[in-house]
Write a protein that holds these residues in place. Structure first.
Motif, PDB file in Angstrom:
ATOM      1  N   LYS A  44       0.978  -1.225   0.048  1.00  0.00           N
ATOM      2  CA  LYS A  44      -0.284  -0.518  -0.174  1.00  0.00           C
ATOM      3  C   LYS A  44       0.470   1.462  -0.008  1.00  0.00           C
ATOM      4  CE  LYS A  44      -4.615  -1.510   1.884  1.00  0.00           C
ATOM      5  NZ  LYS A  44      -5.336  -1.108   2.742  1.00  0.00           N
ATOM      6  N   GLY A  48       0.044   3.845  -2.748  1.00  0.00           N
ATOM      7  CA  GLY A  48       0.583   5.551  -1.989  1.00  0.00           C
ATOM      8  C   GLY A  48       1.482   6.150  -2.659  1.00  0.00           C
ATOM      9  N   ARG A  56      -3.966   9.936  -8.315  1.00  0.00           N
ATOM     10  CA  ARG A  56      -5.101  10.648  -7.480  1.00  0.00           C
ATOM     11  C   ARG A  56      -5.878  11.711  -8.097  1.00  0.00           C
ATOM     12  NH1 ARG A  56      -2.540  11.277  -2.626  1.00  0.00           N
ATOM     13  NH2 ARG A  56      -3.525   9.400  -1.859  1.00  0.00           N
ATOM     14  N   SER A 100     -13.086   4.230  -4.973  1.00  0.00           N
ATOM     15  CA  SER A 100     -12.612   3.915  -3.741  1.00  0.00           C
ATOM     16  C   SER A 100     -11.900   3.302  -3.466  1.00  0.00           C
ATOM     17  CB  SER A 100     -13.813   4.287  -2.685  1.00  0.00           C
ATOM     18  OG  SER A 100     -15.084   5.330  -3.220  1.00  0.00           O
ATOM     19  N   ALA A 101     -12.065   2.434  -3.509  1.00  0.00           N
ATOM     20  CA  ALA A 101     -11.352   1.173  -3.638  1.00  0.00           C
ATOM     21  C   ALA A 101      -9.733   1.181  -4.372  1.00  0.00           C
ATOM     22  CB  ALA A 101     -11.302  -0.114  -3.715  1.00  0.00           C
ATOM     23  N   MET A 103      -8.343   4.573  -4.524  1.00  0.00           N
ATOM     24  CA  MET A 103      -7.696   5.212  -3.833  1.00  0.00           C
ATOM     25  C   MET A 103      -7.647   5.012  -2.311  1.00  0.00           C
ATOM     26  SD  MET A 103      -9.465   8.670  -4.456  1.00  0.00           S
ATOM     27  CE  MET A 103      -9.512   9.387  -5.958  1.00  0.00           C
ATOM     28  N   GLY A 104      -7.789   3.928  -2.041  1.00  0.00           N
ATOM     29  CA  GLY A 104      -7.510   2.780  -0.636  1.00  0.00           C
ATOM     30  C   GLY A 104      -6.443   1.960  -0.827  1.00  0.00           C
ATOM     31  N   GLY A 105      -5.750   2.153  -1.502  1.00  0.00           N
ATOM     32  CA  GLY A 105      -4.726   1.122  -2.189  1.00  0.00           C
ATOM     33  C   GLY A 105      -5.317  -0.395  -2.229  1.00  0.00           C
ATOM     34  N   ASN A 106      -6.762  -1.008  -2.147  1.00  0.00           N
ATOM     35  CA  ASN A 106      -6.933  -2.155  -2.406  1.00  0.00           C
ATOM     36  C   ASN A 106      -7.511  -2.627  -3.347  1.00  0.00           C
ATOM     37  OD1 ASN A 106      -6.719  -2.183   1.034  1.00  0.00           O
ATOM     38  ND2 ASN A 106      -9.000  -1.458   0.942  1.00  0.00           N
TER      39      ASN A 106
END
Length: 134
Positions: A44, A48, A56, A100-101, A103-106
Motif C-alpha cells: 500500500k 500510495g 489520485r 474508492s477502493a 484510492m484506499g490501495g485495495n
C-alpha cells in the motif's frame, strides 16, 4: 485565436458523443499510464506513492466524468433507452466504488481502464474488444 473562441469552435463542430469520447479517451490514457505500475505494486505504501505522483488526480477526473454522466442519465429528458440508461448508471456506481477502493490501495486500476475503453469504443460505434484470456 483565444481559448474561449477555440472552445466555442469545438462545441460547434463536435457532437456531444464525440466530446464525451474525446474526454474519456484522454482520461483513460492518463489512467492507463499508471495502471500497470500501480496494479503490480506490492505494498500500500508503493501504491500510495503512485497515487501521490498524479494517479489520485487522474482518478478524481475519471470519477467526475462518471458522476456527470450519471447525473445526465438520471434526467427525465435523457433520450437514451431506459435499459441502457440503467446499465450505464450501474456502471457509474461500480466506477465510484472501484475508485474508492483504488484510492484506499485495495484494488487495481485495470478494471477502470477496461470499462472506459469499452465505453470509448461504444461511443466510436465500435464493438468492444473481448477480454484476453490468459
Amino acid at each position: 485565436m483565444s481559448i474561449a473562441a477555440y472552445k466555442t469552435t469545438i462545441r460547434e463542430s463536435e457532437t456531444p458523443r464525440q466530446i464525451e469520447r474525446r474526454i474519456l479517451s484522454r482520461v483513460t490514457g492518463q489512467l492507463a499510464a499508471c495502471a500497470e505500475a500501480y496494479d503490480r505494486a506490492e505494498s500500500k505504501l508503493d501504491r500510495g506513492a503512485i497515487l501521490a505522483d498524479g494517479l489520485r488526480d487522474d482518478l478524481a477526473t475519471n470519477q467526475k466524468f462518471w458522476h456527470e454522466l450519471q447525473f445526465d442519465l438520471a434526467q427525465p429528458g435523457n433520450g437514451l433507452p431506459a435499459e441502457l440508461r440503467a446499465g450505464l448508471i450501474s456502471l457509474a456506481l461500480f466506477v465510484d466504488r472501484q475508485t474508492s477502493a483504488v484510492m484506499g490501495g485495495n484494488a487495481g486500476v485495470g478494471a477502470l481502464v477496461e470499462i472506459n475503453r469499452s465505453i470509448v469504443a461504444g461511443l466510436a460505434g465500435q464493438a468492444p474488444q473481448a477480454a484476453e484470456v490468459a
